[in-house]
Design a protein around this motif. Structure first.
Motif, PDB file in Angstrom:
ATOM      1  N   SER A 161       1.033  -1.489  -0.010  1.00 35.78           N
ATOM      2  CA  SER A 161       0.101   0.138  -0.060  1.00 35.78           C
ATOM      3  C   SER A 161       0.701   1.230   0.122  1.00 35.78           C
ATOM      4  O   SER A 161       2.122   1.060   0.255  1.00 35.78           O
ATOM      5  N   ARG A 171       3.822   9.864   2.898  1.00 36.76           N
ATOM      6  CA  ARG A 171       2.885   8.883   2.192  1.00 36.76           C
ATOM      7  C   ARG A 171       2.132   9.697   1.075  1.00 36.76           C
ATOM      8  O   ARG A 171       1.701   9.117   0.125  1.00 36.76           O
ATOM      9  N   PRO A 227      -3.708  -2.418  -9.374  1.00 31.63           N
ATOM     10  CA  PRO A 227      -4.182  -2.746  -8.032  1.00 31.63           C
ATOM     11  C   PRO A 227      -4.229  -4.165  -7.839  1.00 31.63           C
ATOM     12  O   PRO A 227      -4.129  -5.216  -8.958  1.00 31.63           O
ATOM     13  N   GLU A 284      -7.260  -5.271  -1.587  1.00 35.49           N
ATOM     14  CA  GLU A 284      -7.198  -4.671  -0.287  1.00 35.49           C
ATOM     15  C   GLU A 284      -6.951  -5.162   0.843  1.00 35.49           C
ATOM     16  O   GLU A 284      -7.043  -6.593   0.806  1.00 35.49           O
ATOM     17  N   THR A 338      -9.090   0.472   5.534  1.00 35.89           N
ATOM     18  CA  THR A 338      -8.799  -0.333   4.279  1.00 35.89           C
ATOM     19  C   THR A 338      -7.873   0.280   3.287  1.00 35.89           C
ATOM     20  O   THR A 338      -8.000   1.466   3.120  1.00 35.89           O
ATOM     21  N   GLU A 339      -6.599  -0.306   3.199  1.00 33.53           N
ATOM     22  CA  GLU A 339      -5.722  -0.082   2.421  1.00 33.53           C
ATOM     23  C   GLU A 339      -5.698  -0.760   0.963  1.00 33.53           C
ATOM     24  O   GLU A 339      -5.990  -1.817   0.850  1.00 33.53           O
ATOM     25  N   LYS A 340      -5.543   0.020  -0.081  1.00 37.37           N
ATOM     26  CA  LYS A 340      -5.505  -0.379  -1.337  1.00 37.37           C
ATOM     27  C   LYS A 340      -4.239  -0.961  -1.896  1.00 37.37           C
ATOM     28  O   LYS A 340      -3.098  -0.044  -1.469  1.00 37.37           O
ATOM     29  N   LEU A 341      -4.007  -2.011  -2.120  1.00 34.28           N
ATOM     30  CA  LEU A 341      -2.751  -2.534  -2.523  1.00 34.28           C
ATOM     31  C   LEU A 341      -2.415  -2.337  -4.117  1.00 34.28           C
ATOM     32  O   LEU A 341      -3.245  -2.507  -4.928  1.00 34.28           O
TER      33      LEU A 341
END
Length: 198
Positions: A35, A47, A65, A68, A75-78
């Motif tokens: 993330s 960040r 993407p 998550e 919730t982190e988006k990977l």
């Protein structure tokens, strides 16, 4: 883990994005999904700055993407980077001479480079299309080392190889079949360092 697809850099802007030092660090760090927060911690950068570069890289198709995950109530988006980046050789070449005769000298190194460049570009693009369709691109690679005692042997080998390929091409020439491009190329082998014995 599913192998990461490669990315063809056939656009000048995308190539500049991938080659910028800070973005190269981000791409290298994204060999595994991460993330923006994780990258910021790992690379020691703010960040917000990581997020800015990630958006640019995603827009250029250099990262994608990767799901998550929940972390500390958020919730982190990977994201994950391509497995490899293939630079379209055409970006570094002068435009072709329209008056030049194609393949006028099969022994010209310039023709070998042009053919290899076109192959890199075409195969990378077709592989991306096949991956998007969930299919596998059918390709063939044959490699061999040969050596010649005399210059005349090189010429004789070239003639025999050309005739063998032409014979096979005539045998496999179905009018309604799927066409494949075959390139047979040869160049002096790169000298490898001799292993040091202990």
């Amino acid at each position: 883990m599913t192998p990461r697809p490669s990315a063809l850099l056939d656009d000048q802007d995308a190539a500049h994005l991938a080659l910028a030092p800070i973005r190269r660090r981000i791409l290298a760090a994204l060999a595994e999904p991460a993330s923006a927060a994780g990258l910021a911690e790992r690379l020691g950068m703010p960040r917000q700055k990581i997020g800015y570069h990630l958006r640019a890289l995603e827009t250029a198709g250099l990262v994608r993407p990767a799901g998550e995950r929940r972390k500390r109530g958020f919730t982190e988006k990977l994201f994950v980077a391509a497995g490899a980046f293939v630079l379209d050789p055409a970006l570094l070449q002068a435009p072709p001479d329209p008056d030049a005769v194609d393949a006028q000298d099969r022994h010209a190194s310039g023709h070998l480079i042009a053919a290899a460049s076109a192959m890199v570009r075409d195969v990378a693009r077709m592989r991306d299309v096949a991956a998007a369709e969930g299919s596998r691109l059918l390709t063939l690679t044959v490699e061999a080392d040969v050596s010649f005692a005399e210059p005349a042997d090189f010429d004789a080998f070239s003639d025999e190889l050309a005739e063998a390929v032409a014979t096979l091409a005539r045998r496999y020439a179905a009018p309604s079949g799927r066409r494949f491009r075959l390139i047979a190329a040869g160049h002096p082998a790169v000298k490898r360092p001799t292993p040091v014995k202990n």
